[in-house]
Design an enzyme around this catalytic site. Structure first.
Site, mmCIF file in Angstrom:
data_model
loop_
_atom_site.group_PDB
_atom_site.id
_atom_site.type_symbol
_atom_site.label_atom_id
_atom_site.label_comp_id
_atom_site.label_asym_id
_atom_site.label_seq_id
_atom_site.Cartn_x
_atom_site.Cartn_y
_atom_site.Cartn_z
ATOM 1 C CG HIS A 1 10.548 -10.454 10.478
ATOM 2 N ND1 HIS A 1 11.549 -9.403 10.556
ATOM 3 C CD2 HIS A 1 9.673 -9.600 9.809
ATOM 4 C CE1 HIS A 1 11.242 -8.322 10.186
ATOM 5 N NE2 HIS A 1 10.241 -8.447 9.599
ATOM 6 C CG ASP B 1 2.858 -7.993 12.400
ATOM 7 O OD1 ASP B 1 3.872 -8.236 11.788
ATOM 8 O OD2 ASP B 1 2.314 -7.020 12.755
ATOM 9 C CB ILE B 2 1.981 -6.267 17.488
ATOM 10 C CG1 ILE B 2 1.566 -5.805 18.984
ATOM 11 C CG2 ILE B 2 2.716 -5.062 16.728
ATOM 12 C CD1 ILE B 2 2.479 -5.244 19.861
ATOM 13 C CG HIS C 1 5.893 -10.101 7.171
ATOM 14 N ND1 HIS C 1 5.045 -9.198 8.317
ATOM 15 C CD2 HIS C 1 6.952 -9.593 6.856
ATOM 16 C CE1 HIS C 1 6.014 -8.345 8.672
ATOM 17 N NE2 HIS C 1 7.156 -8.523 8.037
ATOM 18 N N GLY D 1 11.622 -1.714 3.011
ATOM 19 C CA GLY D 1 10.747 -1.447 3.994
ATOM 20 C C GLY D 1 11.090 -2.185 5.434
ATOM 21 C CD GLN D 2 15.043 -6.087 8.055
ATOM 22 O OE1 GLN D 2 15.807 -6.166 7.013
ATOM 23 N NE2 GLN D 2 15.451 -6.992 9.073
ATOM 24 C CG ASN E 1 9.036 -6.022 4.394
ATOM 25 O OD1 ASN E 1 8.734 -6.277 3.155
ATOM 26 N ND2 ASN E 1 8.103 -5.715 5.219
#
Ligand code: 5GP
Ligand code: ZN
Length: 112
Positions: A99, A30-31, A101, A92-93, A86
């Site tokens: 994906h 994740d960035i 997490h 909260g997507q 999410n």
């Protein structure tokens, strides 16, 4: 899905900090990590969210879930990790390409 960030990363058109790839699935960091280790499992095919899956996706979803502990171990998350999906605006997507997490490491995570 020309403007989907995760499609672009999956196709190699955008850099992603990749840690795993097979025919169907890619995993990258994740960035904006929320834990010392934080990566995402992403199907290469564009699926908007978990709410857009049906029984035809059961195999893919199963393989993605089973990759979580395997990759978490390889990332050094020996004492455990958290998974999060999410789904939709209410969930909260932010990126509308499915994906999972996976994150952990450092001090213990808060209770959910
Ligand atoms: P969501 O809220 O949709 O579950 O999470 C989307 C996640 O994607 C966020 O944690 C965000 O930091 C991450 N993200 C957004 N854009 C990029 C990107 O271009 N590259 C990577 N590696 N992660 C991204
Ligand atoms: Zn996509």
């Amino acid at each position: 899905m020309g403007d989907c960030i995760f499609c672009k990363i999956a196709k190699g058109e955008m850099p992603g900090n990749k840690l795993y790839e097979d025919d169907e699935v890619i995993a990258f960091h994740d960035i904006h990590p929320i834990a010392p280790v934080h990566f995402m499992l992403v199907p290469k095919a564009h699926i908007s969210s978990l709410a857009n899956c049906d029984s035809s996706h059961a195999g893919l979803l199963g393989r993605m879930l089973l990759l979580a502990p395997e990759l978490a171990r390889k990332q050094g998350l020996d004492s455990g990790f958290r998974t999060m999906i999410n789904t939709g605006k209410g969930g909260g997507q932010e990126v509308f390409h499915l994906h999972i997490h996976v994150f952990g490491g450092g001090s213990s995570l808060p209770r959910t």
